[in-house]
Design a protein around this motif. Sequence first.
Motif, PDB file in Angstrom:
ATOM      1  N   ARG A 604       0.857  -1.182   0.000  1.00 19.27           N
ATOM      2  CA  ARG A 604       0.000   0.000   0.000  1.00 19.27           C
ATOM      3  C   ARG A 604       0.894   1.232   0.000  1.00 19.27           C
ATOM      4  NH1 ARG A 604      -4.263  -1.778   4.781  1.00 19.27           N
ATOM      5  NH2 ARG A 604      -5.649  -3.016   3.466  1.00 19.27           N
ATOM      6  N   ARG A 605       0.736   2.040  -1.018  1.00 13.56           N
ATOM      7  CA  ARG A 605       1.535   3.266  -1.087  1.00 13.56           C
ATOM      8  C   ARG A 605       0.959   4.300  -0.127  1.00 13.56           C
ATOM      9  NH1 ARG A 605       2.248   8.186  -3.751  1.00 13.56           N
ATOM     10  NH2 ARG A 605       4.283   8.453  -4.750  1.00 13.56           N
ATOM     11  N   PRO A 606       1.763   5.010   0.667  1.00 17.02           N
ATOM     12  CA  PRO A 606       3.226   5.062   0.683  1.00 17.02           C
ATOM     13  C   PRO A 606       3.817   4.402   1.924  1.00 17.02           C
ATOM     14  CG  PRO A 606       2.365   7.068   1.630  1.00 17.02           C
ATOM     15  CD  PRO A 606       1.191   6.128   1.452  1.00 17.02           C
ATOM     16  N   LEU A 607       3.410   3.183   2.259  1.00 11.76           N
ATOM     17  CA  LEU A 607       3.824   2.553   3.505  1.00 11.76           C
ATOM     18  C   LEU A 607       5.130   1.774   3.386  1.00 11.76           C
ATOM     19  CD1 LEU A 607       0.384   1.351   4.926  1.00 11.76           C
ATOM     20  CD2 LEU A 607       1.583   3.511   5.290  1.00 11.76           C
ATOM     21  N   GLU A 608       5.638   1.593   2.179  1.00  5.30           N
ATOM     22  CA  GLU A 608       6.934   0.937   1.989  1.00  5.30           C
ATOM     23  C   GLU A 608       8.001   2.017   1.995  1.00  5.30           C
ATOM     24  OE1 GLU A 608       8.481  -2.002   2.358  1.00  5.30           O
ATOM     25  OE2 GLU A 608       7.905  -2.967   0.489  1.00  5.30           O
ATOM     26  N   ALA A 609       8.716   2.156   3.106  1.00  5.06           N
ATOM     27  CA  ALA A 609       9.674   3.255   3.237  1.00  5.06           C
ATOM     28  C   ALA A 609      10.713   3.219   2.118  1.00  5.06           C
ATOM     29  CB  ALA A 609      10.363   3.201   4.594  1.00  5.06           C
ATOM     30  N   SER A 610      11.278   2.046   1.888  1.00  9.45           N
ATOM     31  CA  SER A 610      12.234   1.898   0.786  1.00  9.45           C
ATOM     32  C   SER A 610      12.071   0.533   0.138  1.00  9.45           C
ATOM     33  CB  SER A 610      13.681   2.074   1.283  1.00  9.45           C
ATOM     34  OG  SER A 610      14.590   1.810   0.232  1.00  9.45           O
ATOM     35  N   GLY A 611      12.362  -0.513   0.912  1.00 13.50           N
ATOM     36  CA  GLY A 611      12.389  -1.846   0.320  1.00 13.50           C
ATOM     37  C   GLY A 611      13.732  -2.040  -0.368  1.00 13.50           C
ATOM     38  N   THR A 612      14.356  -3.186  -0.178  1.00  9.93           N
ATOM     39  CA  THR A 612      15.637  -3.435  -0.840  1.00  9.93           C
ATOM     40  C   THR A 612      15.673  -4.756  -1.598  1.00  9.93           C
ATOM     41  OG1 THR A 612      16.523  -4.367   1.213  1.00  9.93           O
ATOM     42  CG2 THR A 612      16.980  -2.042   0.788  1.00  9.93           C
ATOM     43  N   SER A 613      14.664  -5.607  -1.417  1.00 10.73           N
ATOM     44  CA  SER A 613      14.701  -6.903  -2.106  1.00 10.73           C
ATOM     45  C   SER A 613      14.708  -6.712  -3.618  1.00 10.73           C
ATOM     46  CB  SER A 613      13.519  -7.767  -1.678  1.00 10.73           C
ATOM     47  OG  SER A 613      12.285  -7.145  -1.993  1.00 10.73           O
ATOM     48  N   GLY A 614      13.940  -5.722  -4.109  1.00  2.80           N
ATOM     49  CA  GLY A 614      13.916  -5.459  -5.541  1.00  2.80           C
ATOM     50  C   GLY A 614      15.240  -4.946  -6.069  1.00  2.80           C
ATOM     51  N   GLN A 615      16.002  -4.275  -5.204  1.00  2.68           N
ATOM     52  CA  GLN A 615      17.334  -3.815  -5.604  1.00  2.68           C
ATOM     53  C   GLN A 615      18.276  -5.007  -5.757  1.00  2.68           C
ATOM     54  OE1 GLN A 615      18.272  -1.144  -2.396  1.00  2.68           O
ATOM     55  NE2 GLN A 615      16.938   0.487  -3.141  1.00  2.68           N
ATOM     56  N   LYS A 616      18.161  -5.976  -4.866  1.00  7.48           N
ATOM     57  CA  LYS A 616      18.980  -7.184  -4.962  1.00  7.48           C
ATOM     58  C   LYS A 616      18.654  -7.936  -6.253  1.00  7.48           C
ATOM     59  CE  LYS A 616      18.918  -7.796   0.093  1.00  7.48           C
ATOM     60  NZ  LYS A 616      17.827  -6.968   0.603  1.00  7.48           N
ATOM     61  N   ALA A 617      17.354  -7.993  -6.552  1.00 10.20           N
ATOM     62  CA  ALA A 617      16.935  -8.684  -7.769  1.00 10.20           C
ATOM     63  C   ALA A 617      17.445  -7.961  -9.011  1.00 10.20           C
ATOM     64  CB  ALA A 617      15.408  -8.788  -7.799  1.00 10.20           C
ATOM     65  N   ALA A 618      17.358  -6.640  -9.011  1.00 10.26           N
ATOM     66  CA  ALA A 618      17.710  -5.857 -10.197  1.00 10.26           C
ATOM     67  C   ALA A 618      19.141  -6.077 -10.632  1.00 10.26           C
ATOM     68  CB  ALA A 618      17.457  -4.375  -9.935  1.00 10.26           C
ATOM     69  N   MET A 619      20.072  -6.114  -9.687  1.00  8.15           N
ATOM     70  CA  MET A 619      21.479  -6.266 -10.077  1.00  8.15           C
ATOM     71  C   MET A 619      21.764  -7.660 -10.635  1.00  8.15           C
ATOM     72  SD  MET A 619      23.497  -6.488  -6.427  1.00  8.15           S
ATOM     73  CE  MET A 619      23.236  -4.754  -6.124  1.00  8.15           C
ATOM     74  N   ASN A 620      20.835  -8.599 -10.417  1.00  4.76           N
ATOM     75  CA  ASN A 620      20.960  -9.941 -10.979  1.00  4.76           C
ATOM     76  C   ASN A 620      20.156 -10.115 -12.272  1.00  4.76           C
ATOM     77  OD1 ASN A 620      22.559 -11.845  -9.066  1.00  4.76           O
ATOM     78  ND2 ASN A 620      21.281 -10.615  -7.688  1.00  4.76           N
ATOM     79  N   GLY A 621      19.740  -9.005 -12.859  1.00  7.36           N
ATOM     80  CA  GLY A 621      19.031  -9.079 -14.129  1.00  7.36           C
ATOM     81  C   GLY A 621      17.569  -9.431 -13.999  1.00  7.36           C
ATOM     82  N   VAL A 622      17.035  -9.454 -12.772  1.00  6.86           N
ATOM     83  CA  VAL A 622      15.615  -9.728 -12.546  1.00  6.86           C
ATOM     84  C   VAL A 622      14.856  -8.411 -12.700  1.00  6.86           C
ATOM     85  CG1 VAL A 622      13.920 -10.479 -10.841  1.00  6.86           C
ATOM     86  CG2 VAL A 622      16.111 -11.681 -11.054  1.00  6.86           C
ATOM     87  N   ILE A 623      13.706  -8.457 -13.355  1.00  5.21           N
ATOM     88  CA  ILE A 623      12.967  -7.239 -13.671  1.00  5.21           C
ATOM     89  C   ILE A 623      11.953  -6.934 -12.566  1.00  5.21           C
ATOM     90  CG2 ILE A 623      11.658  -6.029 -15.444  1.00  5.21           C
ATOM     91  CD1 ILE A 623      14.457  -7.057 -16.281  1.00  5.21           C
ATOM     92  N   ASN A 624      11.933  -5.676 -12.140  1.00  6.88           N
ATOM     93  CA  ASN A 624      11.010  -5.253 -11.086  1.00  6.88           C
ATOM     94  C   ASN A 624       9.627  -4.938 -11.651  1.00  6.88           C
ATOM     95  OD1 ASN A 624      12.138  -4.666  -8.146  1.00  6.88           O
ATOM     96  ND2 ASN A 624      13.825  -4.433  -9.599  1.00  6.88           N
ATOM     97  N   PHE A 625       8.635  -5.391 -10.917  1.00  7.67           N
ATOM     98  CA  PHE A 625       7.223  -5.150 -11.231  1.00  7.67           C
ATOM     99  C   PHE A 625       6.599  -4.708  -9.918  1.00  7.67           C
ATOM    100  CE2 PHE A 625       2.992  -7.499 -12.232  1.00  7.67           C
ATOM    101  CZ  PHE A 625       2.401  -6.326 -12.677  1.00  7.67           C
ATOM    102  N   SER A 626       6.483  -3.395  -9.720  1.00  7.58           N
ATOM    103  CA  SER A 626       6.213  -2.893  -8.374  1.00  7.58           C
ATOM    104  C   SER A 626       5.328  -1.664  -8.366  1.00  7.58           C
ATOM    105  CB  SER A 626       7.544  -2.554  -7.685  1.00  7.58           C
ATOM    106  OG  SER A 626       7.333  -1.956  -6.426  1.00  7.58           O
ATOM    107  N   VAL A 627       4.594  -1.522  -7.273  1.00  8.91           N
ATOM    108  CA  VAL A 627       3.910  -0.270  -6.974  1.00  8.91           C
ATOM    109  C   VAL A 627       4.965   0.831  -6.868  1.00  8.91           C
ATOM    110  CG1 VAL A 627       2.662   0.940  -5.136  1.00  8.91           C
ATOM    111  CG2 VAL A 627       1.941  -1.347  -5.826  1.00  8.91           C
ATOM    112  N   LEU A 628       4.616   2.035  -7.301  1.00  8.74           N
ATOM    113  CA  LEU A 628       5.559   3.156  -7.233  1.00  8.74           C
ATOM    114  C   LEU A 628       5.648   3.660  -5.795  1.00  8.74           C
ATOM    115  CD1 LEU A 628       4.706   5.053 -10.531  1.00  8.74           C
ATOM    116  CD2 LEU A 628       6.832   3.854  -9.987  1.00  8.74           C
TER     117      LEU A 628
END
Length: 873
Positions: A604-628
């Motif tokens: 629920r936006r804006p309750l995710e302060a940052s989140g880092t799991s998607g950053q870990k995925a991104a550097m491994n070529g995994v594509i993010n599909f996320s709420v802004l």
Amino acid sequence: MDYQKKTSTERGNDTMPAALLHQKLMLPTSIKRLGELAYNLWFSWNAEASALFQRLDSRKWEDSGHNPVQLLLTSADALQQASVDPGFLEAYEQVISQFDAYMHESTWFQTEHAKQSHIQFAYFSAEFGFHESLPIYSGGLGVLAGDHCKSASDLGVPLTGVGLLYKKGYFTQKINSQGDQQAEQFQYDFSMLPILPAYQENNQELIVHVELPTGPVALKVWRIRVGRNSVYLLDADIESNTPADRQLTAQLYGGNQDMRISQEMILGMGGVKALRALGISPSVYHMNEGHAAFLTLERLRELLDLGLPFQAAVETIRSATVFTTHTPVAAGHDAFPIGMAEYYLGPLLSKLPAYRQDLLGLGNDPKTGLFNMTHLALHTSSLRNGVSKLHGQVSRDMFKGFYGDIQSREVPIDSITNGVHLDTWLAPEWKALFDRFLPGGWRNRIADARIWESLELIPDASIWQVHQELKEKLIGFARQNLEQQRRRIGESEERAAEVRSFLSKDALTIGFARRFATYKRANLIFNDLERLKKLLHDPERPVQILFAGKAHPADHPGQEMIREIYRVSQLPEFQGKIVMLENYDMNMARYLVQGVDVWLNNPRRPLEASGTSGQKAAMNGVINFSVLDGWWEEGYNGDNGWAIGSTESQDWAVQEQENTADIYRILESSIIPLYFSSQEQPQHHPRHPWINLMKRSIQSLAPIYNTHRMVAEYTERSYLPTADRAHHFVENGYDLAIKVADYKNFIRREWHHVKIAAVHDPSADSSAAVSSISAVEKLSTLKEVTADVFFGPIWPPDTLVELIYFEESGSDWNEVVVWMQATGDLKNQTQSFKASIPSHLKHGPNFSIRVRPISSSFAHSFELPLSVSTLQE
């Protein structure tokens, strides 16, 4: 203190563990430095070091949870064989050479900030997530703290960590046949973990004490080596304590509020005492969330004992303290009944009876009447920040009332966006590929966007091969997890073996793994199961989803989400296509962020302060599909992943409907077609559309969302400016601290005299003429406005007089602040000021005047939240 030089106390800490290691491990001479590697968490982000330990005994390496200390203590025969194995000895020498080079090479901090080599920074956190072999973390906050420390070591930033050592860790998660989360406790044997006691100069184990209402609690101090730096952890489980006190550091986030406030006193007050006993005198204290804020009260006690006036002591503490807030969720800000705070702080308050109300007031939340740890942190820090740009904005809105009558954008809470430690989270297969194509030394320059341009040189086939290898590893890991789960809950052999056919490397694989809190909405994609079934069962374009995560044992709604996901995964139409893995930890996280195709995130936006799991995925070529939300709002550029959109309604039901519709729409119209059209391209096609997207994602995100960039930002924007300011506050017998405290006391006492006596607006009576001017003329035609301000005993240069109006910008209105200039002489304690603004603006409806106190010694412009405004009249 230079970060490579040590005080006498720290030198003592080096000699005793060396002897202790030799006696404890009894390693063959030819490989005796394996102990040094095992007790330095550098191994956890060096693939060659981990592979060396695995080479000793791969089965024990896995069974130990990749714990090198346990491996060495239980592998005498393997060690003897390795000590004469030429192949192992060659690999050993290579790793030792890498380690020595790492420990002694020149660093970013040495190069860029050589004149600050004497500075030390202290980083306090309730949890640290370094590696699965040291389970003293629960989730994102701890892993971020671990990554922060690792990058500080890589960059040579002289940072010392302080935390608690939890003998029972967080909890082991098991899921039963009904999908219920079962939280099991496991007591860890510290002698088998990569930690050692800290020692005093006399080679005695270091013990410090914290006064609780029931008496003093003794705390043993343990040391973790994290590359070049150290982290010290406090442990109450020692014989001299009562049975109840021994449980105070047993479990992370366990127990009731009495347990929580006790742990936070141990962390903050005990942590400061441990640093003092170690001879470490930090220039800056960084509180990673409000859990550590009691450290400021212990430092206040020290200064008050020296005879410093209370407000001067507060200014001294504030000048040397940095605070990071991590959540917009109210439950994440610890608050205690004022009576409970008085009780637990009783030993401190009894020693400082004259300051009882002042000390309690530092944590008081006037809206709730509670003692709030975030309020204590805000009161006692000079620089504060959120963990993404959006979270900075949300935090400014949350704490606007803390700073008086100002606009949210003026609230002095900045933001430094989180990142992740690349060497920890980037798969070794990717590192090997990047070593071939990226410029030499790229690992030390990951924040340089130019480095990542060389991704264009990597053949698509090579990228796809690495990705598919990692995907197959994930599928193998997931099947093993599911099979073990089924066997444990008593399923038949047939049912246990069935999972070996689950999941396919040819299916589009979506990952969702994080802490199971309701606002993260793990089950959002289940809102239309019929539509989901069609997506997952398309024989030409199959899709599969992996879930993992723990819910806090007291979070029953979060546990209900786990039950729902498990229930759906057991339905015949979803078996093998939706799986719920159990006991999410850092090891599982690596498999997931490295092996899925798409990383789903829908809070629920804006309750995710940052989140880092998607950053870990991104550097491994995994594509993010996320709420802004969180980091993705600033990371998404329209060409490096997908954004789940909505009208940003604050009505959660509306937002959920909009987000659900967007998830299905984007999957059906964009993600699935792109993924499978890529596979359908003829072999001679020059570009693989999906691989193109992978490259764009890595190039745009890897150089920014890493902890090297983050720690460098903290160093240059927070640590060094704070250290410089703190130095000025304490020199010459705390002269500046006393002056600033006296100045603030004077301003607070006399501010009621300040009045805006008159505003002279030359066009206020000519509205008809002004209304006939065109819009262009209105902006280009200026007028001079003057204001007369009565200051009483306050000196006018100690204030700032501002004219404020709003300017239309598209669909928004932006605030414009114009500094007014003093004109003429001070007469009868009244000073005139002037400013030029667009002529169509009228005082009252269109602009206002504001007066507020300022000082060159303030850390930020709104440090003293006082103002007088014509809007208040």
